[in-house]
Design an enzyme around this catalytic site. Structure first.
Site, PDB file in Angstrom:
ATOM      1  N   LEU A  28       0.839  -1.196   0.000  1.00 31.52           N
ATOM      2  CA  LEU A  28       0.000   0.000   0.000  1.00 31.52           C
ATOM      3  C   LEU A  28       0.877   1.251   0.000  1.00 31.52           C
ATOM      4  O   LEU A  28       0.612   2.202  -0.734  1.00 31.52           O
ATOM      5  CB  LEU A  28      -0.933   0.011   1.209  1.00 31.52           C
ATOM      6  CG  LEU A  28      -1.767   1.275   1.374  1.00 31.52           C
ATOM      7  CD1 LEU A  28      -2.742   1.447   0.214  1.00 31.52           C
ATOM      8  CD2 LEU A  28      -2.506   1.264   2.700  1.00 31.52           C
ATOM      9  N   HIS A  29       1.918   1.257   0.814  1.00 32.76           N
ATOM     10  CA  HIS A  29       2.841   2.399   0.867  1.00 32.76           C
ATOM     11  C   HIS A  29       3.410   2.700  -0.522  1.00 32.76           C
ATOM     12  O   HIS A  29       3.398   3.849  -0.979  1.00 32.76           O
ATOM     13  CB  HIS A  29       3.958   2.103   1.866  1.00 32.76           C
ATOM     14  CG  HIS A  29       5.117   3.036   1.794  1.00 32.76           C
ATOM     15  ND1 HIS A  29       5.005   4.390   2.021  1.00 32.76           N
ATOM     16  CD2 HIS A  29       6.431   2.809   1.515  1.00 32.76           C
ATOM     17  CE1 HIS A  29       6.202   4.957   1.888  1.00 32.76           C
ATOM     18  NE2 HIS A  29       7.070   4.013   1.585  1.00 32.76           N
ATOM     19  N   ARG A  30       3.884   1.673  -1.212  1.00 35.31           N
ATOM     20  CA  ARG A  30       4.439   1.875  -2.555  1.00 35.31           C
ATOM     21  C   ARG A  30       3.386   2.417  -3.508  1.00 35.31           C
ATOM     22  O   ARG A  30       3.660   3.290  -4.330  1.00 35.31           O
ATOM     23  CB  ARG A  30       5.047   0.575  -3.070  1.00 35.31           C
ATOM     24  CG  ARG A  30       6.325   0.203  -2.329  1.00 35.31           C
ATOM     25  CD  ARG A  30       7.082  -0.944  -2.996  1.00 35.31           C
ATOM     26  NE  ARG A  30       6.378  -2.221  -2.941  1.00 35.31           N
ATOM     27  CZ  ARG A  30       6.428  -3.060  -1.911  1.00 35.31           C
ATOM     28  NH1 ARG A  30       7.128  -2.756  -0.841  1.00 35.31           N
ATOM     29  NH2 ARG A  30       5.776  -4.198  -1.948  1.00 35.31           N
TER      30      ARG A  30
END
Length: 186
Positions: A28-30
């Site tokens: 999700l961060h990426r």
């Protein structure tokens, strides 16, 4: 924050749920970095009932932003481990809470090394000033994630603030966390 999407981890005999949750939050961060998104928040709605994290990652945002996120196929490689419920409107009359990153300074060795660098002290002097007693046990739930910018793995502690009646607008980090903005809680 009028819509949400639940991503539920499926039980896996090879990987414990916290490991899968860490991989999910890293992906999700990426994806949030790729989108340049600061308007998508997260919560862990089961973290109180099923410590430490539960098995559900809830994404909060507008329907258009959640759709844009899902269009970039960021769950590639996780599809066998998750179930998606689809984007839904937030129920009426919900409370709100801040979901933020919490950072702790608890490791005496790390604190001593920092003090040695900053104050040009010997190890013995730093150890005298920072005893082992400063170490404390942290009970805040966390996921182990890998930073996109540095490539370093670290514990991302996630703290759910107190419930409040009114929403607070603001920006979210590329981990979906905020110091002041709230997400719907239900």
């Amino acid at each position: 924050m009028d819509h949400y999407l639940d991503i539920r981890l499926e039980p896996d005999p090879e990987f414990p749920a916290p490991t899968l949750m860490g991989a999910l939050v890293s992906k999700l961060h990426r994806a949030l970095v790729e989108l340049g998104a600061n308007d998508i928040g997260i919560s862990l709605p089961e973290h109180e009932r099923y410590p430490p994290l539960g098995a559900t990652l809830r994404l909060h945002g507008s329907v258009s932003r959640l759709q844009a996120l899902m269009e970039i196929q960021w769950l590639k490689g996780m599809r066998d481990h998750v179930t998606l419920d689809g984007i839904k409107p937030v129920p009426a009359d919900v409370t709100h809470r801040v979901v933020r990153r919490r950072q702790y300074k608890t490791n005496p060795e790390r604190l001593r090394r920092r003090r040695m660098r900053r104050h040009n002290e010997s190890y013995e002097e730093a150890a005298r000033r920072i005893p082992d007693a400063v170490e404390r046990q942290v009970t805040t739930p966390y996921v182990v994630v890998r930073s996109r910018s540095s490539g370093q793995a670290f514990a991302l502690f996630i703290e759910h603030g107190d419930c409040q009646d009114a929403p607070v607008t603001g920006v979210f980090s590329t981990y979906g966390l905020s110091k002041e903005a709230t997400v719907p809680w239900f």
